[in-house]
Design a protein around this motif. Structure first.
Motif, PDB file in Angstrom:
ATOM      1  N   GLY A   1      81.095  58.094  46.391  1.00 33.29           N
ATOM      2  CA  GLY A   1      79.658  58.435  46.415  1.00 33.29           C
ATOM      3  C   GLY A   1      78.673  58.647  47.816  1.00 33.29           C
ATOM      4  O   GLY A   1      78.217  59.024  48.096  1.00 33.29           O
ATOM      5  N   ILE A   2      79.382  57.747  48.588  1.00 31.00           N
ATOM      6  CA  ILE A   2      78.887  57.649  50.083  1.00 31.00           C
ATOM      7  C   ILE A   2      79.328  59.115  50.798  1.00 31.00           C
ATOM      8  O   ILE A   2      78.565  59.628  51.541  1.00 31.00           O
TER       9      ILE A   2
ATOM     10  N   PHE B   1      74.501  60.089  43.127  1.00 24.43           N
ATOM     11  CA  PHE B   1      73.643  59.174  42.433  1.00 24.43           C
ATOM     12  C   PHE B   1      74.499  58.657  40.945  1.00 24.43           C
ATOM     13  O   PHE B   1      74.877  57.541  40.598  1.00 24.43           O
ATOM     14  N   PHE B   2      75.075  59.690  40.227  1.00 22.52           N
ATOM     15  CA  PHE B   2      75.715  59.499  39.122  1.00 22.52           C
ATOM     16  C   PHE B   2      77.131  58.673  39.373  1.00 22.52           C
ATOM     17  O   PHE B   2      77.788  57.947  38.800  1.00 22.52           O
ATOM     18  N   VAL B   3      77.789  59.029  40.573  1.00 18.74           N
ATOM     19  CA  VAL B   3      78.910  58.394  40.770  1.00 18.74           C
ATOM     20  C   VAL B   3      78.520  56.806  41.198  1.00 18.74           C
ATOM     21  O   VAL B   3      79.365  55.849  40.728  1.00 18.74           O
ATOM     22  N   PHE B   4      77.567  56.750  41.928  1.00 16.17           N
ATOM     23  CA  PHE B   4      77.137  55.359  42.133  1.00 16.17           C
ATOM     24  C   PHE B   4      76.790  54.650  40.900  1.00 16.17           C
ATOM     25  O   PHE B   4      77.200  53.402  40.667  1.00 16.17           O
ATOM     26  N   ILE B   5      76.293  55.262  39.943  1.00 13.84           N
ATOM     27  CA  ILE B   5      75.928  54.369  38.760  1.00 13.84           C
ATOM     28  C   ILE B   5      77.084  54.286  37.711  1.00 13.84           C
ATOM     29  O   ILE B   5      77.418  53.279  37.169  1.00 13.84           O
ATOM     30  N   LEU B   6      78.348  55.156  38.006  1.00  6.48           N
ATOM     31  CA  LEU B   6      79.370  54.918  37.126  1.00  6.48           C
ATOM     32  C   LEU B   6      79.925  53.722  37.888  1.00  6.48           C
ATOM     33  O   LEU B   6      80.721  52.815  37.101  1.00  6.48           O
TER      34      LEU B   6
END
Length: 139
Positions: A27-28, A117-122
């Motif tokens: 995500g980063i 964003f979706f990787v962080f939410i996952l």
């Protein structure tokens, strides 16, 4: 997992933690690439929302994060937590969308920003699911 030997349980737990680390690192990297590849650092505004996102859960929900998924709640602090977390999530999606609409960033940066964003939410959802197990209480 109670019938597995101790070293196997430790290995599985380490693998889960490594998976979380890979998700957060991915995500980063997507966040930085969205800015660096298109030579436009405006999408970094979303980092403010990523920093603010866990704050209501840390301050108001405490260690009972599973209570965020319940429907009936008499606790007004928990309701404030749900509201502030939802506002942070909407802001995380709205900032890159507004930047695209204003013509400041392109489609590629928007796509990378939203995928970050979706990787962080996952990663957050995986962490909350892993936090339900008692094996991690001993670490």
């Amino acid at each position: 997992m109670a019938d597995l030997p101790g070293y196997m349980v430790t290995c599985v737990q380490s693998g889960k933690l490594a998976f979380l680390a890979i998700l957060v690192s991915g995500g980063i990297v997507l966040q930085i690439l969205a800015c660096a590849l298109y030579n436009n650092w405006w999408p970094m505004l979303t980092v403010i929302m990523y920093v603010l996102l866990p704050m209501p859960m840390m301050f108001f929900a405490g260690s009972d994060a599973s209570s965020l998924f319940t429907e009936a709640s008499d606790n007004s602090w928990l309701n404030a937590t749900k509201f502030l977390t939802g506002a942070s999530v909407v802001g995380s999606i709205a900032i890159p969308t507004i930047l695209k609409h204003a013509g400041i960033i392109g489609w590629g940066a928007l796509t990378m920003e939203l995928s970050s964003f979706f990787v962080f939410i996952l990663a957050i959802m995986c962490f909350m699911k892993m936090d339900d197990y008692d094996e991690y209480a001993s670490l």
